[in-house]
Design a protein around this motif. Structure first.
Motif, PDB file in Angstrom:
ATOM      1  N   ASN A  32     -30.576  39.231 141.487  1.00  0.00           N
ATOM      2  CA  ASN A  32     -29.684  39.548 142.611  1.00  0.00           C
ATOM      3  C   ASN A  32     -29.035  38.238 143.058  1.00  0.00           C
ATOM      4  O   ASN A  32     -29.288  37.193 142.469  1.00  0.00           O
ATOM      5  N   MET A  33     -28.212  38.291 144.098  1.00  0.00           N
ATOM      6  CA  MET A  33     -27.483  37.086 144.533  1.00  0.00           C
ATOM      7  C   MET A  33     -28.069  36.518 145.824  1.00  0.00           C
ATOM      8  O   MET A  33     -27.441  35.696 146.479  1.00  0.00           O
ATOM      9  N   LEU A  34     -29.236  36.994 146.207  1.00  0.00           N
ATOM     10  CA  LEU A  34     -29.769  36.712 147.548  1.00  0.00           C
ATOM     11  C   LEU A  34     -30.662  35.469 147.562  1.00  0.00           C
ATOM     12  O   LEU A  34     -31.233  35.094 146.533  1.00  0.00           O
ATOM     13  N   PRO A  35     -30.858  34.884 148.747  1.00  0.00           N
ATOM     14  CA  PRO A  35     -31.712  33.698 148.842  1.00  0.00           C
ATOM     15  C   PRO A  35     -33.160  33.937 148.385  1.00  0.00           C
ATOM     16  O   PRO A  35     -33.847  33.001 147.985  1.00  0.00           O
ATOM     17  N   CYS A  36     -33.643  35.177 148.418  1.00  0.00           N
ATOM     18  CA  CYS A  36     -35.052  35.432 148.051  1.00  0.00           C
ATOM     19  C   CYS A  36     -35.311  35.215 146.567  1.00  0.00           C
ATOM     20  O   CYS A  36     -36.459  35.088 146.148  1.00  0.00           O
ATOM     21  N   GLY A  37     -34.267  35.187 145.728  1.00  0.00           N
ATOM     22  CA  GLY A  37     -34.470  35.059 144.285  1.00  0.00           C
ATOM     23  C   GLY A  37     -34.817  36.401 143.662  1.00  0.00           C
ATOM     24  O   GLY A  37     -34.758  37.451 144.312  1.00  0.00           O
ATOM     25  N   ALA A  38     -35.244  36.353 142.376  1.00  0.00           N
ATOM     26  CA  ALA A  38     -35.429  37.587 141.596  1.00  0.00           C
ATOM     27  C   ALA A  38     -36.569  38.457 142.131  1.00  0.00           C
ATOM     28  O   ALA A  38     -37.568  37.953 142.650  1.00  0.00           O
ATOM     29  N   GLY A  78     -25.753  50.138 140.988  1.00  0.00           N
ATOM     30  CA  GLY A  78     -26.414  48.842 141.136  1.00  0.00           C
ATOM     31  C   GLY A  78     -25.466  47.669 141.246  1.00  0.00           C
ATOM     32  O   GLY A  78     -25.776  46.562 140.816  1.00  0.00           O
ATOM     33  N   GLU A  79     -24.305  47.900 141.847  1.00  0.00           N
ATOM     34  CA  GLU A  79     -23.312  46.819 142.016  1.00  0.00           C
ATOM     35  C   GLU A  79     -23.298  46.329 143.460  1.00  0.00           C
ATOM     36  O   GLU A  79     -22.269  45.876 143.953  1.00  0.00           O
ATOM     37  N   ASN A  80     -24.416  46.421 144.119  1.00  0.00           N
ATOM     38  CA  ASN A  80     -24.493  46.092 145.536  1.00  0.00           C
ATOM     39  C   ASN A  80     -24.505  44.563 145.702  1.00  0.00           C
ATOM     40  O   ASN A  80     -25.504  43.965 146.119  1.00  0.00           O
ATOM     41  N   ARG A  81     -23.370  43.950 145.364  1.00  0.00           N
ATOM     42  CA  ARG A  81     -23.291  42.477 145.334  1.00  0.00           C
ATOM     43  C   ARG A  81     -23.362  41.903 146.735  1.00  0.00           C
ATOM     44  O   ARG A  81     -22.621  42.332 147.604  1.00  0.00           O
ATOM     45  N   GLY A  82     -24.232  40.934 146.907  1.00  0.00           N
ATOM     46  CA  GLY A  82     -24.406  40.338 148.232  1.00  0.00           C
ATOM     47  C   GLY A  82     -25.360  41.131 149.109  1.00  0.00           C
ATOM     48  O   GLY A  82     -25.671  40.735 150.230  1.00  0.00           O
ATOM     49  N   LEU A  83     -25.861  42.260 148.595  1.00  0.00           N
ATOM     50  CA  LEU A  83     -26.826  43.060 149.357  1.00  0.00           C
ATOM     51  C   LEU A  83     -28.058  43.406 148.526  1.00  0.00           C
ATOM     52  O   LEU A  83     -29.088  43.789 149.081  1.00  0.00           O
ATOM     53  N   GLY A  84     -27.969  43.290 147.183  1.00  0.00           N
ATOM     54  CA  GLY A  84     -29.169  43.555 146.386  1.00  0.00           C
ATOM     55  C   GLY A  84     -28.982  43.799 144.910  1.00  0.00           C
ATOM     56  O   GLY A  84     -29.937  43.696 144.164  1.00  0.00           O
ATOM     57  N   LEU A  85     -27.794  44.182 144.438  1.00  0.00           N
ATOM     58  CA  LEU A  85     -27.614  44.612 143.038  1.00  0.00           C
ATOM     59  C   LEU A  85     -28.606  45.725 142.696  1.00  0.00           C
ATOM     60  O   LEU A  85     -28.823  46.608 143.502  1.00  0.00           O
ATOM     61  N   LYS A  86     -29.236  45.648 141.502  1.00  0.00           N
ATOM     62  CA  LYS A  86     -30.137  46.738 141.109  1.00  0.00           C
ATOM     63  C   LYS A  86     -31.578  46.478 141.531  1.00  0.00           C
ATOM     64  O   LYS A  86     -32.454  47.307 141.316  1.00  0.00           O
ATOM     65  N   SER A  87     -31.866  45.305 142.068  1.00  0.00           N
ATOM     66  CA  SER A  87     -33.271  44.925 142.212  1.00  0.00           C
ATOM     67  C   SER A  87     -33.952  45.693 143.344  1.00  0.00           C
ATOM     68  O   SER A  87     -33.330  46.018 144.348  1.00  0.00           O
ATOM     69  N   GLY A 118     -20.434  52.256 142.741  1.00  0.00           N
ATOM     70  CA  GLY A 118     -20.445  53.715 142.719  1.00  0.00           C
ATOM     71  C   GLY A 118     -20.144  54.319 144.079  1.00  0.00           C
ATOM     72  O   GLY A 118     -20.482  53.762 145.126  1.00  0.00           O
ATOM     73  N   ILE A 119     -19.521  55.497 144.030  1.00  0.00           N
ATOM     74  CA  ILE A 119     -19.131  56.201 145.246  1.00  0.00           C
ATOM     75  C   ILE A 119     -20.370  56.673 145.998  1.00  0.00           C
ATOM     76  O   ILE A 119     -20.473  56.525 147.216  1.00  0.00           O
ATOM     77  N   LEU A 120     -21.341  57.198 145.260  1.00  0.00           N
ATOM     78  CA  LEU A 120     -22.531  57.749 145.911  1.00  0.00           C
ATOM     79  C   LEU A 120     -23.412  56.630 146.494  1.00  0.00           C
ATOM     80  O   LEU A 120     -23.808  56.683 147.657  1.00  0.00           O
ATOM     81  N   GLY A 121     -23.666  55.579 145.718  1.00  0.00           N
ATOM     82  CA  GLY A 121     -24.514  54.482 146.204  1.00  0.00           C
ATOM     83  C   GLY A 121     -23.888  53.790 147.403  1.00  0.00           C
ATOM     84  O   GLY A 121     -24.566  53.465 148.384  1.00  0.00           O
ATOM     85  N   ASN A 122     -22.573  53.581 147.351  1.00  0.00           N
ATOM     86  CA  ASN A 122     -21.882  52.925 148.462  1.00  0.00           C
ATOM     87  C   ASN A 122     -21.975  53.781 149.726  1.00  0.00           C
ATOM     88  O   ASN A 122     -22.240  53.271 150.822  1.00  0.00           O
TER      89      ASN A 122
END
Ligand SMILES: Cc1cc2nc3c(=O)[nH]c(=O)nc-3n(C[C@H](O)[C@H](O)[C@H](O)COP(=O)(O)OP(=O)(O)OC[C@H]3O[C@@H](n4cnc5c(N)ncnc54)[C@H](O)[C@@H]3O)c2cc1C
Length: 502
Positions: free
Chosen positions: A34-40, A75-84, A146-150
């Motif tokens: 993911n892109m977050l400070p917590c790491g993988a 799983g494109e939640n960039r800046g919020l989590g991606l797929k993780s 995705g429309i549903l995930g968003n």
């Protein structure tokens, strides 16, 4: 060491086939990134259902084996989590890979029914194939989102259909115990109005399934806007940071009386030119944040000011829309500080075209350039509410600028303005390959969250690593959610920890 979820994976393979499970180390690394400070946050494995029945079977097996699940759609939640997953070791249920059909498009009543994997780009393309009679509200984020995930994450766009949850109707949900629930009129066997009658009969249940761990949504109705023949955007720049107060005062009446049908964006300089530029470390001798002189230089290079205001009108023809543009021009130019930029000029600038696209339902990749502003592509979103009062907007601006500067980061913000409230979309951009900077970004986010909560302003969405902390700011709601969670998910197998609810 054997994977403790292996008996569960064997059961899933036996029921859904060998391809329905992936535990390869590279897959776990990809899904944990993911892109977050917590790491993988690597999962224990990934399962791929192909139908609502498969999801029911997976959920029932997870209950039997005591395995926690984490649903993801695209799983494109960039800046919020991606797929993780929110906690390492949860099993990702990737709904998007095989459940990605546009089930139905009703051109008369203007809605679509989608499975979890349907992306903005995919639905836009299908609507185009059918002659663009209908327009989709899209985000300015990844077209492969995705429309549903968003919708489930309370995501939003910018056209009059910006409120994605508000414009959804009829959820099909697999509950944590495996039963299927259809909300709204879908609860009536043979219903003909499942995707039309949003509030249905009795207490409204749809809200239980957004930002929640109370169900896996397998199908969703999405309302679409008839595409207007003409869409014309307007832009204004303002020169100084402090002009924000005046801008907010000018924007509020345009939204309260609904003269402007879109949301109005108020975009900061770095948010605007950061889509095209990288941090000029060579010019600052490595120092951060970006000094004012360089901000000014980059603003000038891109024809921007400290703020960029944008919105759009729709109508049957250019002639019908032009008087509205003239009205808005007179309104903003009265300030003596604003500079008008036309739709036609906007088409010549990549920085401005992002807004033309989002106001006309066109998915765009251009805003993703922001993720290259700092090396290492770290990004985390801080999304507090901001009342549409100029004085308060400037107080919030001073607070954010101070905290971000203390931690060495830029103020990268877009206020997305409605009539009474703006969502203050801060993107904290940092180098996630640098452990010191990553840690500093985490501290900075916490300081922002704390300062805003103390001042009475709550966030609407939170990145995975801050969800617990954000929920802890609230009183009453966490306790009620925890009781509902226990009633619907007695084994606590569905995404424990999501949005701070276990
Ligand atoms: C530059 C940039 C601009 C952006 N602009 C916007 C914007 O304008 N508006 C906006 O809203 N966002 C924006 N984003 C944020 C984000 O990228 C999008 O919101 C993206 O669409 C969300 O990811 P997704 O659609 O792939 O959903 P997913 O990642 O699939 O899911 C999102 C969340 O919903 C949950 N979930 C997914 N599927 C299910 C399911 N079937 N059942 C139960 N829970 C589920 C997941 O666990 C996750 O928490 C932007 C990001 C960037 C980097």
């Amino acid at each position: 060491m054997p994977n403790p979820s292996e008996p569960f994976f064997s059961a899933v393979r036996a029921r859904l086939g060998p391809d329905a499970v992936d535990t390869a180390p590279e897959t776990l690394a990809r899904y944990g990134a993911n892109m977050l400070p917590c790491g993988a946050l690597p999962p224990a494995g990934v399962v791929f259902p192909g139908s609502t029945e498969d999801v029911q079977a997976i959920v029932r097996m997870a209950n039997e084996h005591g395995v926690p699940l984490w649903p993801t759609s695209t799983g494109e939640n960039r800046g919020l989590g991606l797929k993780s997953p929110v906690q390492p070791g949860q099993v990702v249920v990737d709904l998007g890979r095989r459940m990605n059909r546009i089930v139905e498009i009703d051109e008369t009543l203007a809605y679509a029914v989608v499975e979890p994997g349907v992306t903005y780009a995919q639905l836009h393309e299908e609507l185009g194939r059918r002659g663009h009679k209908l327009m989709l509200d899209t985000t300015s984020g990844p077209p492969d989102g995705g429309i549903l995930g968003n919708t489930l994450d309370k995501g939003a766009g910018y056209t009059p259909y910006f409120d994605h949850f508000g414009m959804s109707c009829g959820f099909e949900v697999v509950l944590p115990t495996g039963e299927v629930l259809r909300t709204s009129d879908g609860a009536l066997p043979g219903s003909k109005t499942q995707y039309l009658s949003k509030y249905g009969y009795g207490p409204f249940l749809d809200g239980l399934f957004i930002q929640s761990n109370l169900g896996i949504v397998t199908r969703l109705g999405v309302w679409l806007m008839p595409r207007p023949p003409v869409s014309r955007a307007f832009f204004f720049t303002f020169p100084e940071d402090e002009d924000l107060a005046e801008i907010v005062e000018l924007v509020r009446p345009l939204k309260l009386n609904n003269l402007v049908p879109t949301l109005i964006k108020v975009t900061s300089d770095v948010y605007a030119f950061g889509t095209e530029e990288a941090y000029p470390f060579e010019r600052t001798g490595g120092r951060t944040p970006l000094p004012l002189e360089l901000r000014k230089e980059l603003r000038e290079k891109h024809g921007l000011g400290a703020w960029l205001v944008s919105g759009a009108f729709y109508g049957p023809s250019e002639e019908a829309v032009q008087p509205l543009i003239e009205r808005v021009k007179a309104h903003f130019l009265r300030s003596g500080k604003a500079r008008y930029i036309s739709h036609a000029e906007g088409e010549q600038s990549r920085v401005l075209k992002i807004h033309l696209d989002t106001f006309s339902g066109q998915p765009t990749r251009d805003e993703l350039g922001l993720l290259q502003w700092r090396p290492g592509s770290g990004a985390t979103w801080f999304l507090p509410a901001s009342p549409m009062v100029g004085r308060i907007a400037n107080e919030q601006q001073a607070l954010s600028r101070r905290i971000l500067a203390e931690h060495g980061f830029e103020f990268v913000i877009e206020y997305v303005c409605g009539p009474r409230m703006a969502r203050a979309l801060h993107i904290l951009l940092y180098n996630r390959q640098d452990s010191e900077e990553r840690e500093r970004a985490g501290r900075c986010f916490r300081a922002l969250l704390q300062a805003y909560a103390e001042a009475g302003f709550m966030v609407a969405r939170a990145p995975l690593d801050m969800q617990q902390e954000a929920m802890a700011k609230l009183q009453g709601v966490p306790e009620v959610l925890s009781r509902i969670k226990h009633a619907l998910d007695p084994e606590h197998i569905l995404a424990p920890g999501k949005y701070g609810v276990s």
